[in-house]
Design an enzyme around this catalytic site. Structure first.
Site, PDB file in Angstrom:
ATOM      1  N   ASN A  57       0.836  -1.213   0.000  1.00  0.00           N
ATOM      2  CA  ASN A  57       0.000   0.000   0.000  1.00  0.00           C
ATOM      3  C   ASN A  57       0.868   1.258   0.000  1.00  0.00           C
ATOM      4  O   ASN A  57       0.514   2.255  -0.643  1.00  0.00           O
ATOM      5  CB  ASN A  57      -0.970  -0.010   1.188  1.00  0.00           C
TER       6      ASN A  57
ATOM      7  N   MET B  82       0.970  -1.985  12.357  1.00  0.00           N
ATOM      8  CA  MET B  82       0.334  -2.902  13.299  1.00  0.00           C
ATOM      9  C   MET B  82       0.432  -2.440  14.756  1.00  0.00           C
ATOM     10  O   MET B  82       0.407  -3.252  15.681  1.00  0.00           O
ATOM     11  CB  MET B  82       0.894  -4.321  13.119  1.00  0.00           C
TER      12      MET B  82
ATOM     13  N   ILE C 113      -1.392   0.264  17.578  1.00  0.00           N
ATOM     14  CA  ILE C 113      -2.587   1.096  17.752  1.00  0.00           C
ATOM     15  C   ILE C 113      -2.160   2.464  18.287  1.00  0.00           C
ATOM     16  O   ILE C 113      -1.433   2.539  19.281  1.00  0.00           O
ATOM     17  CB  ILE C 113      -3.583   0.400  18.701  1.00  0.00           C
ATOM     18  N   LEU C 114      -2.588   3.515  17.595  1.00  0.00           N
ATOM     19  CA  LEU C 114      -2.224   4.868  18.043  1.00  0.00           C
ATOM     20  C   LEU C 114      -3.041   5.227  19.281  1.00  0.00           C
ATOM     21  O   LEU C 114      -4.243   4.942  19.345  1.00  0.00           O
ATOM     22  CB  LEU C 114      -2.505   5.880  16.923  1.00  0.00           C
TER      23      LEU C 114
ATOM     24  N   HIS D 200      -8.212  -1.139   5.955  1.00  0.00           N
ATOM     25  CA  HIS D 200      -8.503  -2.328   6.755  1.00  0.00           C
ATOM     26  C   HIS D 200      -9.053  -3.420   5.826  1.00  0.00           C
ATOM     27  O   HIS D 200      -9.919  -3.148   4.999  1.00  0.00           O
ATOM     28  CB  HIS D 200      -9.529  -1.976   7.836  1.00  0.00           C
TER      29      HIS D 200
HETATM   30  C1  GAR Z   1      -3.009  -4.856   4.352  1.00  0.00           C
HETATM   31  O1  GAR Z   1      -3.774  -5.965   3.972  1.00  0.00           O
HETATM   32  C2  GAR Z   1      -3.797  -3.968   5.292  1.00  0.00           C
HETATM   33  O2  GAR Z   1      -5.162  -3.898   4.987  1.00  0.00           O
HETATM   34  C3  GAR Z   1      -3.574  -4.648   6.608  1.00  0.00           C
HETATM   35  O3  GAR Z   1      -2.212  -5.035   6.574  1.00  0.00           O
HETATM   36  C4  GAR Z   1      -1.839  -5.295   5.229  1.00  0.00           C
HETATM   37  C5  GAR Z   1      -0.576  -4.513   4.905  1.00  0.00           C
HETATM   38  O4  GAR Z   1      -0.097  -4.836   3.636  1.00  0.00           O
HETATM   39  N1  GAR Z   1      -3.857  -3.790   7.697  1.00  0.00           N
HETATM   40  C6  GAR Z   1      -4.434  -4.186   8.818  1.00  0.00           C
HETATM   41  O5  GAR Z   1      -4.750  -5.334   9.023  1.00  0.00           O
HETATM   42  C7  GAR Z   1      -4.665  -3.098   9.850  1.00  0.00           C
HETATM   43  N2  GAR Z   1      -5.553  -3.540  10.847  1.00  0.00           N
HETATM   44  P1  GAR Z   1       1.035  -3.967   2.951  1.00  0.00           P
HETATM   45  O6  GAR Z   1       2.163  -3.843   3.980  1.00  0.00           O
HETATM   46  O7  GAR Z   1       1.457  -4.762   1.755  1.00  0.00           O
HETATM   47  O8  GAR Z   1       0.463  -2.617   2.606  1.00  0.00           O
END
Ligand code: GAR
Length: 190
Positions: free
Chosen positions: A18, A91, A93-94, A110
């Protein structure tokens, strides 16, 4: 309507797909953000390597003491004049204090159709419950976990043959498209 680009920070903990999508969007002439800073609580993860390779200011934050960690982050946000934070697989939490102190928008992506499946293991839970659809959501971060205003959401069909891994792969592709669109939408509304 905001015309100048908004100084933005992306917070990560790992893979960084992302982050990459947001970076690519920021490089587009029509984008509304200037990606100035990457914050990670982990060193040596692919997202950090990507950020460094692309010469984005990157800070690794030691999270042994959360209060100190967040104060350090707030210093960096001030230094780079950050006006938008995008959480992208961050990962941690703020804290409420942090969210109050940062006076601008914080976005999060999310991997579920919120308000369904806040927290972790979203794909496993969607499959276990035999849901027909899952997806991803970009929302504003508030003091309540995964509960702020939804900016954009995209859904995908869950097939019988899907497992958590295949579903997560499908959803990640959607996430990488959705996040830049949601940023654009939020900033256009300011
Ligand atoms: C993504 O799937 C995002 O939605 C999730 O972590 C992954 C990060 O992927 N986020 C959460 O679960 C937050 N609660 P990436 O590092 O390839 O962007």
């Amino acid at each position: 309507m905001v015309k100048e680009k908004i100084p933005c920070a992306v917070f990560i903990s790992g893979r960084g797909t992302n982050l990459k999508a947001i970076y690519n969007y920021s490089k587009n002439n029509l984008s509304k953000i200037d990606l100035k800073l990457v914050i990670s609580n982990k060193s040596n993860v692919p997202g950090v390597k990507f950020a460094r390779k692309n010469k984005i200011n990157t800070k690794i934050i030691n999270y042994k003491n959360k209060i100190k960690a967040e104060n350090k982050i707030l210093e960096y946000l001030k230094k780079y004049n950050i006006r938008l934070i995008c959480l992208a697989g961050f990962m941690k939490i703020l804290s409420k204090t942090f969210i109050k102190k940062f006076k601008y928008n914080i976005l999060n992506i999310h991997p579920s159709l919120l308000p369904k499946y806040k927290g972790l293991n979203t794909h496993e839970r969607a499959i276990q419950n035999k849901d027909q659809f899952s997806g991803c959501t970009v929302h504003i971060v508030t003091e309540k976990l995964d509960s702020g205003k939804i900016i954009l959401q995209k859904r995908v069909k869950i097939f019988k043959r899907d497992n958590a891994e295949s579903l997560s792969r499908k959803i990640l592709i959607l996430e990488n498209k959705l996040y830049p669109k949601a940023i654009n939408k939020l900033i256009s509304s300011l």
